[in-house]
Structure formats: C-alpha cells, structure tokens
Design an enzyme around this catalytic site. Sequence first.
Site, short mmCIF file in Angstrom:
data_model
loop_
_atom_site.label_atom_id
_atom_site.label_comp_id
_atom_site.label_asym_id
_atom_site.label_seq_id
_atom_site.Cartn_x
_atom_site.Cartn_y
_atom_site.Cartn_z
N GLY A 112 -0.19 1.92 -2.80
CA GLY A 112 -1.30 1.16 -3.37
C GLY A 112 -2.52 2.03 -3.65
N THR A 113 -2.82 2.92 -2.73
CA THR A 113 -4.01 3.76 -2.88
C THR A 113 -3.92 4.61 -4.13
OG1 THR A 113 -4.25 3.83 -0.49
CG2 THR A 113 -5.43 5.50 -1.74
N ASN A 142 -7.52 -8.29 1.45
CA ASN A 142 -6.75 -7.84 2.63
C ASN A 142 -7.36 -8.28 3.95
OD1 ASN A 142 -8.57 -5.80 1.37
ND2 ASN A 142 -8.32 -4.83 3.38
N GLN A 145 -1.86 -7.04 -1.65
CA GLN A 145 -1.69 -8.10 -0.65
C GLN A 145 -1.08 -9.37 -1.23
OE1 GLN A 145 -2.16 -8.08 2.62
NE2 GLN A 145 -3.05 -6.04 2.80
N HIS A 158 5.27 -1.22 1.33
CA HIS A 158 5.27 -1.48 2.77
C HIS A 158 4.56 -2.77 3.17
CE1 HIS A 158 1.16 -0.08 4.16
NE2 HIS A 158 1.18 0.49 2.98
N THR A 170 8.61 14.55 -8.50
CA THR A 170 10.00 14.11 -8.38
C THR A 170 10.07 12.69 -7.85
OG1 THR A 170 10.74 16.37 -8.05
CG2 THR A 170 12.21 14.63 -7.27
N CYS A 218 -12.46 3.29 9.80
CA CYS A 218 -12.64 4.56 9.12
C CYS A 218 -11.80 5.61 9.83
CB CYS A 218 -14.11 4.96 9.07
SG CYS A 218 -14.68 5.88 10.50
C1 LIG Z 1 -5.59 -4.62 -0.89
C2 LIG Z 1 -5.01 -3.28 -0.58
N1 LIG Z 1 -5.07 -2.31 -1.51
C3 LIG Z 1 -4.56 -1.08 -1.27
C4 LIG Z 1 -3.96 -0.78 -0.09
C5 LIG Z 1 -3.42 0.60 0.13
O1 LIG Z 1 -2.05 0.63 -0.06
P1 LIG Z 1 -1.17 1.84 0.47
O2 LIG Z 1 -1.18 1.74 1.95
O3 LIG Z 1 0.19 1.60 -0.09
O4 LIG Z 1 -1.77 3.10 -0.04
C6 LIG Z 1 -3.86 -1.76 0.91
C7 LIG Z 1 -3.26 -1.46 2.22
O5 LIG Z 1 -3.93 -1.26 3.22
C8 LIG Z 1 -4.42 -3.04 0.66
O6 LIG Z 1 -4.37 -4.00 1.57
#
Ligand SMILES: Cc1ncc(COP(=O)(O)O)c(C=O)c1O
Lengths: 399, 408
Positions: A72-73, A159, A187, A209, A245, A335
């Site tokens: 997600g990040t 989240n 989420q 995940h 990859t 943090c």
């Molecule tokens: C709303 C939201 N965005 C992004 C993320 C980040 O996702 P990832 O852990 O796959 O990088 C999370 C997870 O903590 C999340 O809850």
Amino acid sequence: MSHAPVYLDHAATTPLSEAAKAAMIEHLGLVGNPSSLHGPGRTAHRLVEEARERLAAAMGVHASELLFTSGGTESDNLALKGTYWARRRLNPAANGILLTGAEHHAVLDTVQWLVEHEGATAHVAPLTADGLLDQAAWEATLADHGATLAVSTLMWANNEVGTVQDVPWAAARSLAAGVPLHSDAVQALGHVPIDLGTAGLASAAVSAHKIGGPVGIGALILRRDQKPVPLQHGGGHERSLRSGTLNVVGALAFAAAAEAALAGLEAEAARVRALRDVLVSGVLAGVEGALLSGPADAERRLPGTAHFTFPGAEGDTILFMLDMAGIASSTGSACTAGVAGPSHVLMSMGASEADARCVQRFSLGASSTPGDVDALLAALPGAVAAARAAGPAAGRRDR
Amino acid sequence: MEGAPRAAHPAGERQRTPQALQKDTTVAMKILAAMSGGVDSAVAAARAVEAGHEVVGVHLALSRMPGTLRTGSRGCCTIEDSNDAFRACDTLGIPFYVWDFSDRFKADVVDNFIEEYQAGRTPNPCLRCNEKIKFEALLDRAIALGFDAVVTGHYASVLRDEDGRVQLHRAADDAKDQSYVLGVLREDQLEHCWFPLADTPSKALVRAEAEERGLGVAAKPDSHDICFIPDGDTRGWLAERIDLAPGRIVDQEGRDLGEHRGAHAFTVGQRKGLSIGHPAADGKPRYVLQVRPKENRVVVGPGELLEVDRLVGIRPSHAGAPHPAVATGEWIDALVQVRAHAEPVPARVRWNQRDGAPAVEAELSGSLRGVAPGQSMVLYVGTRVLGQATIASAHSSAWNPDALGAAL
Ligand SMILES: Cc1ncc(COP(=O)(O)O)c(C=O)c1O
C-alpha cells in the site's frame, strides 16, 4: 494470562488465509524470472499474469489496469508523487493537492514531502465530527482551486476509525473538475463492497496483507490514461511504471486471498459486524466515559473496526495494560521510535489533542471469535482505570 | 545507620545488616526495567529475570526529536538506543515498550538546565533526570500500573537497616559508583528501587556477563556526555539558547579588567576564553571565581581563590530516614562530594535553616577547587549516602566573593 492470546489488531495486518497459504506453498519451489525468455521464464510469466487476471477480475477492473507493487505504501507514493510530477510537467501552475487530514501516513507524509521538496500546496478539506467528508467544503475547494490542482486524494476507508467515505461521489466531482482522484483503498478492499472501476477514479492503492495475503505485495489500480512519473527505474516492468522483478508467489497468494475475501465478503462482514457490535455495546456499557468514534450509521464504518476515546486514559498505557493481559490492540498510529502521538485522524475530526491521545482501536477479522470479545470486555475496564490513574501519576508532582 | 553504634562502622566499611536485602528477592515481583539501550541496564534486567521476577522492559523517549541516529559518542534517545534496548529484551524474552516522557524531560531537565545557567549556576542534568524522570515520572507510572519496583543499571546499592528502612550506599566498584547522581532520591523513591549491579566488582565483569548472556550490547561504549547535547559542546549549545549581553570582568578586589561577551558563557573554574588582553600583575593565570548574572559581571582571580572550604546547600533531601542530626542541628562528621567521580572530602556538616528554609552547611577539613553554585553536594557517612543539597554558595574561609558586592 487466563486466556489464549487475543488478537484485536486485524487492521494492522491479518493472518494469512488458507487459500493464500496453499498458493504460496504450492509455488515456493518455483524457478524462473517472468521476464526471462526461456521455458521456466514463460511458466513464471504465465503464473504472474494469471494471478493478475484473477486479481483484477475479483476487484472488477481490467488486468492491464493493475500494477503489482510492494504494498500500500508504495502504491500511494507512486500514485501521488508520480501523478503530481506528471501533471506539473504538463502545467507548471498545477501544484495543488486536495486531501483530508485523516489520510494514512503513506498519503499524508507523501503529500508533506511534496510540499516541502517539490513546491506543492496542500489543500486540506475538513471532515465532519464523525469523520465523513465535508462535501460542501470539498466542492468549494475544487471550485476555487480546480485549475491549479495536480491531484486529489480521498481514502476509501479510514484505518483508525473505520469511516467509509463516499469515493464514487468524490470521483464524479474530480472528474467534472478535470483533476485525477487517487484513493487509498487498503482498508476497504475485501471488507466493504467497493467499485474500483468507478468513473473518475484515476488510481487506487490496495495491499495483500490486509485481506489475508502475504506482506510485501500490493497493487496500484491505475486507469489506462494515467501516466505517473515512475519512482523506480530499471527493467521496464509494469507498463514501465514500476521496474523490478515480479513477485510471482506473492501475486498468486494475493489473487487467492482476494478471491476468497471478495467471494465471502457479505457473509464474513455480517459475522464480524455482529461480533463488533457486541464489542461496542459491551465497551460502552462497561467502561465509564467511553466514546465510540465515527459515523452513527454503522454502514459507513468498516465491519471489523471499533474505535474509542477513553478521556483521561492515555492510549499507549491502555495498550500496555492490555498487552500485558495478552490482548493485542492499537492506538492507531505509531512512529518509528515506538512512541504513539495524538491521533491525527481524531484531530482532523475536531478532537482536542488531549482526547486524541486517549484512543484505542480494536479491529476484528477472519480469526476473531466471541471469546476474543469476552476477553477484551473482561480486561478493558481495569486497563482504562489503571491508565487513568497512571496519567496523573506520571504528571508532575507538586514541588 | 542511625541506631547502630558509630564505632562499629568505621567510615569506608560497608554497613550491611544481616537482613540487608534491598528487596525481598525471594518473592516474585512485577518489575519494570528501565532500558537505556546500554549494557548496564540490559544486565540489570537480565538479573531481575533470572531471579524469577515478572519483568517488563521500558525505554524512555526523552528527545523531542525522536528518530535521530547519532554518530560518535552516545547518549540517550536515539533510534539506535531504543532498538538496542528492544533487542536486549528480545534476548531476555521480556516485553518491550517505549514510554514518551519527552515533554516532562524538556520541562524538568532541559529547560531547568538553561534556567540554572541563566541564574549563574552549574546544574547536573543527570541528577535532575534521576530525580524527576527516572525515579519520579517513570516510577510513579510504574507503581500506578501495578509494578512493585523499578530496576535500573545504576551502580549503587539500596540496603535496609534493622528497622527495615531503606538506605542508599555506594556500589562495590568505586570506579563505577553512581551513588552521587542518585543522591537526590528520597526514601519513598528508594523503597521501589532495585539496582542489581550494586555488588558487581567491575564493569568488565558486567560486559563479560552480557557477552555470556548473548546480549548484543556487550561491547557497546558507555555514554558520557549530557544526552541532549550530543556533540558535547555545552557552551555552544547554551549560547544558542541564552541571549548573551556583553558585561564587565572584574578581579577579586573589584578592579575592572575588561569586557566579556556574556556572563552566562562562563562557569566557575574556567580559565580559557577570558580574553583579557593584559596579564595579571603576578603573571599567573586567572580563573573565573564567580558568575554574577544579575549584574552581568564575571569575577576572576588567581587559582588559589578557587579553593573553597565553606559550602552552603539549599533544598536538602534525605536518602532514607533523615539523620538524627537533622532534627538537632548538631554538627556531624561526614564526607562531602560535589561532582560525580570527585574525591569525597571529610567535613563537619550540619542541617539548619537559611532564610527560613531548610539548608545544609559544610566546613571542609581540606578544600575543593572550582565548586560552582547549582552543583549538588552529596553527603556520605562511610558508604552510606545521607542525602544532598544544592550548593547555594561555596567560598574559602579566607575570601568570600559575596563581600565584593559593596565594592562593585
Ligand atoms: C489505509 C492504509 N494505507 C496504506 C497502508 C500501508 O500499506 P502497506 O503496509 O501494504 O505498505 C496501510 C497499512 O497500514 C493502511 O491502513
């Protein structure tokens, strides 16, 4: 600990589903780089493309609109930075970013970085006290700044509090204003029905995940006409937007997890929601002063999330006491130094900084049972009472 | 040890009663181990675990800017230290948490440090941190959360007298003894303290023990500096926080010698940086004898005048049951220590009142050099710490800088 460990932090990460685990085990011995031009390469390529097609189908988008990422990040970073850069190349005056203050740090800190280093201007639209978008304010910002907005972003489900936003509404407004909309759907996917093909939605971030897949793989759903500037350069994978990859086993497990989660969504959401409602009424009845966060309309909240403010009880102390009792919960955000700050989500909903430190999130998921809720309801009143006593104790003594 | 006959406990001899156990370590307790990320606190926690207690590790976040990776000398509050503490807890199989006391640390230690310098005094921030953060904020929270005691890696020992009252004593290893910086602790705080390294003969053994226990911090260097001044440049750090105004430098008789760039930039005993163009008449180096922030004056003079033998301390505290002489005001023989790792000096000491508030007076039988107001005078009888007071004035019986007041 008089009970088995209780895991109430599914929003942070949730156990691997049986389907995902089976897919991983089946393919762990796989050799072959999907980019290689020989037999093993073709096999790997076939598997990853099959996974892409299955995952895209499960999510209701076309396979070519799905880019695999590490999670997600990364998806949020690629969508926001990439789109911001691409749009500014076309129109140097377009440096605005429209968002709310309740976004995940993957969005918030990315925007902050663009402000600090790339000349962006953030337009932070307010939320109502229950965490929903203040639609009038959003529309007003679009009207006032539409011409200079590079990108807009609105998370699908929050989240911390679990608030589900009306993303299709925002997508339609952004479309009309000619501004791409990105949504962090990490989420929401697999927990509430969402339409990632919504008209006007330029991109969306999802992560394996959070839905029973493995950590380390996610996807960016990216409409065909979107050409963000890539963050990573290399072998030209994923429409040349995300070199590296491909993670074949991860992709297969992600697809398996998504299929399972989406096929069973309604039944599982109903089961989890019922558990969650017992948890909520138990907490409100059993803990003095407890306040439930988020919209009154339960349909506008994630089924597995229950988020509370316990005024006077610091969130990290409640977490500490529950953890020592074998119950895993969360203050929402931590943090890197392991220190919980006040919840920026609650503050963006108008809470005071003091109250925003006194929060706790309990999130249920596939493995949650009524016994988990019972254990929490037994331990929580004492934990909150201890936290309330410890707060002043750790304050300054009279000198 | 008040009730015991003095002769039985000559100075220097460890005064340990048969039941001298600092905590009843045979009963399982809930222990909170304060983990700095260094080797001492890791071994202290390990010993608490090994003794069968339920131990939880806590690292204190004290910096307002968490997340700095420090190079060079170490202090507290870095990500690396927090991670080292975390890894030590992993090795010991105990839970680990970070508690954020940065607001209190700023208010009670950092801001206090600046205020003290502004007032022309020389504070000891480590002592202050022990008093206000480790054994107040942390201890109070631990007790409120159901813990019995706080364990740290300090080298000092807590014993109990015949009546079961706590006493603070020097550690077995004189070179590592940290009883000075714990001298501010009061009886109610000591009741809940456990320093498992008290009897360790040397630091080398602690490192060897850490190695044996598989603790990754076994070879980690000790911290020396003030943790919130990472580069060790206290003057430079203060200069950024205190407005300096030029003022006059005078000698011990009040004669004007030139201009200084700001009184707060000086500390008693300092020799360098005076930049008085001309040498003293006797050709000997001149030292800062006194800093007078109110008049923005710095008094300098020959080194001999730094030798002091009269100390007055204010805000006394007692590390256990107050000595009987506190009530009677009688003089007693004691040892006075004015800095961590300084030699203690024999003295005649009495508790009395000064301006209507409790105070301590000490007449040293030898003399000490360069003692600045703001330092803590810790009082010992033998190995026992009686308590301490903040030095309000320190001068020689031959010359009192306060007498200069009229001359200026
Ligand atoms: C709303 C939201 N965005 C992004 C993320 C980040 O996702 P990832 O852990 O796959 O990088 C999370 C997870 O903590 C999340 O809850």
